[in-house]
Design an enzyme around this catalytic site. Structure first.
Site, mmCIF file in Angstrom:
data_model
loop_
_atom_site.group_PDB
_atom_site.id
_atom_site.type_symbol
_atom_site.label_atom_id
_atom_site.label_comp_id
_atom_site.label_asym_id
_atom_site.label_seq_id
_atom_site.Cartn_x
_atom_site.Cartn_y
_atom_site.Cartn_z
ATOM 1 C CG HIS A 15 -0.346 0.170 2.534
ATOM 2 N ND1 HIS A 15 0.475 0.912 3.516
ATOM 3 C CD2 HIS A 15 -0.526 -1.433 3.750
ATOM 4 C CE1 HIS A 15 0.821 0.720 4.561
ATOM 5 N NE2 HIS A 15 0.623 -0.550 4.568
ATOM 6 C CB ALA A 16 -0.282 5.074 -0.231
#
Length: 555
Positions: A15-16
């Site tokens: 994820h980010a």
């Protein structure tokens, strides 16, 4: 070509923030990097492509690396993906908070921005993201700063929002439409993944797009100014708004359609600000300036003004000028404790007399005509102050005496303030020697927060102008446990109750005012006990002030 099969750790997917770290590492090598997940593949140097893969924690991916440094790249990237994830910086948000509703409204400017302004706007937003990341990196929540580094990658990284906007402009779209369409395109790709964490990053893309529009003077989201306390009612909540919240007097948020995995929510929890997600119908029911309770466990409710009838004084613990102004707006009976070291938390070197005097005067002005108690710089234990370095011990005034120039500067700055509105509180007083300061014409009180201080309470009370009981450290000292394992209920331990009673008795024998400072001052059962002892005041954070005010009203 080098081909590596990698099993990600069980506590971190791509994820980010992990994706940003991976992309940055991949970009440091000359070789091309391809990441394959199932039937999908992505350019390992393009943040959006990596996010669109939607790789969850514990999944297997294949790295295909080709180029002059492929062996080094394969080793480094595989190690990065299998390294343990950093401990989460998020903390539990408070159960509830109270503030006046502020409805955020987007205002659109009629100005038409020329296309060439986009590069300046991108650079402006990038610099703002870096500024926030650098500011948060000075705290212990280093991973939180990575939120803004990841947003920068979403903006300027290969295939990111900036590239998408330029593509739209090249296709003949106007500036506004280019930004909106680019954001729509990327968020649609993120939303199509099966990974909830990846889907939640759509909020980051929307926020960055909004910042671009603001940088172009095309739109502006109205936000409140101090003092507050404000509950921001906003349809779109971004991490940058959360990062700036306390400076604006914001104590909580009401919003719609926000994932609990969104960066804004993660950051809000880390800085102890509750976020309540409501339906569109409930969202539109709020009105500016009405007092509302916000809880993550229940629907926000509209309440009347805060009660002002109290059997004892209710003061505030503050760490900024904005918090002091909030406390006054809430109806605090003065500032019971200014955490002066936090006023200068970003300083690597001790602030000068003039720097201190300017901040202290500003805080005093923000407090109206109320009494303000300034605690001397407090460091040691889990309180890390860059200009008061050392091991965990000694604490409080004992550590401060190891830096006589710092102590003298602070006393000189405080001595320049109006005598009738200022008191000095000495932290971690263990004996009467701790009250021997090179100043005699200011009211000097003792903060008793250790077993040694409790045992010497009678002698300390004879010398001090007033007494403050720091229940957090006192409870830890008497129970032999660390502060981070305590609960507010631990103050009701028989040994702790006995010590507090003895301190109050000693103080009253010399007609000294006694205040309670610490989490225990917010606990209804503990408040009952303090009232039975005859304490004169409670001092709590502005965030907890409304709850305690309502508790005292019922006594």
């Amino acid at each position: 070509m080098k081909r590596v099969d990698v099993a990600l750790t069980k506590d971190a997917g791509l994820h980010a923030r992990p994706a940003d770290a991976f992309v940055r590492a991949a970009q440091s090598f000359q070789s091309s990097v391809t990441v394959r997940f199932g039937e999908l593949s992505a350019n390992g140097k393009a943040i959006v492509e990596i996010l669109v893969l939607g790789v969850p924690a514990g999944a297997n991916v294949i790295l295909e690396i080709e180029g002059p440094d492929q062996d080094a790249a394969a080793s480094a990237l595989a190690t990065l993906l299998t390294a343990p994830a950093p401990a989460s910086a998020a903390a539990s948000a408070p159960a509830s908070t109270t503030g006046r509703a502020f409805i955020a409204r987007r205002v659109v400017s009629p100005r038409r921005a020329p296309k060439q302004d986009i590069d300046a706007a991108i650079d402006h937003v990038r610099k703002e993201l870096r500024k926030r990341a650098a500011a948060l990196a000075q705290s212990t929540n280093i991973d939180i700063a990575g939120i803004f580094a990841a947003q920068e990658a979403l903006l300027t990284g290969e295939g990111g929002l900036a590239d998408a906007v330029r593509t739209q402009l090249g296709a003949g779209q106007g500036m506004d439409e280019a930004i909106v369409r680019a954001a729509d395109e990327i968020t649609a790709r993120l939303a199509a993944t099966a990974n909830e964490r990846t889907q939640a990053k759509s909020a980051d893309v929307r926020e960055i797009a909004e910042r671009l529009l603001e940088a172009l003077d095309r739109s502006d989201t109205s936000l409140p100014e101090p003092p507050g306390p404000w509950v921001l009612v906003t349809r779109h909540l971004g991490a940058a708004t959360v990062a700036d919240a306390r400076a604006r007097g914001i104590v909580g948020f009401v919003t719609t359609a926000l994932s609990p995995l969104a960066h804004a929510v993660i950051l809000a929890r880390a800085v102890a600000l509750p976020v309540q997600v409501v339906s569109d119908t409930a969202f539109h029911a709020f009105r500016d300036d009405e007092w509302i309770d916000v809880s993550e466990d229940s629907t926000p409710s509209v309440i009347g003004d805060l009660p002002t009838r109290r059997p004892i004084a209710l003061r505030a613990n503050v760490a900024s000028v904005a918090e002091a102004a909030q406390a006054l707006a809430l109806g605090a009976d003065g500032i019971g404790l200014v955490r002066t070291e936090l006023l200068f938390a970003s300083h690597r070197h001790a602030p000068s007399v003039d720097e201190q005097a300017a901040v202290y005067n500003e805080l005093l002005c923000s407090s109206g005509e109320q009494l303000v108690t300034f605690r001397l710089f407090d460091a040691g234990g889990d309180k890390i102050v860059a200009f008061l370095p050392g091991d965990a011990e000694p604490r409080g005034i004992a550590r401060l005496r190891h830096f006589p120039d710092v102590l003298a500067s602070q006393l000189n700055a405080l001595a320049a303030l109006p005598r009738d509105r200022v008191r000095i509180l000495v932290p971690f007083v263990a004996s009467t020697n701790d009250l021997d300061l090179a100043i005699t014409d200011l009211s000097i009180g003792a903060m008793i927060e250790s077993a040694a201080g409790a045992h010497a309470a009678s002698a300390i009370a004879a010398r001090a102008a007033f007494i403050s009981i720091g229940t957090n450290d006192l409870t830890a000292s008497l129970t032999g446990r660390s502060r981070d394992t305590l609960t507010p209920d631990d103050v009701l331990d028989p040994n702790v109750k006995h010590a507090i009673a003895a301190i109050v008795t000693a103080a009253k024998s010399f007609h000294r005012e006694v205040s309670i400072c610490g989490e225990a001052a917010t606990l209804p059962a503990a408040i009952d006990y303090f009232l039975s002892l005859g304490v004169d005041a409670l001092s709590v954070s502005p965030l907890r002030f409304p709850d305690v005010a309502r508790t005292l009203e019922s006594k």
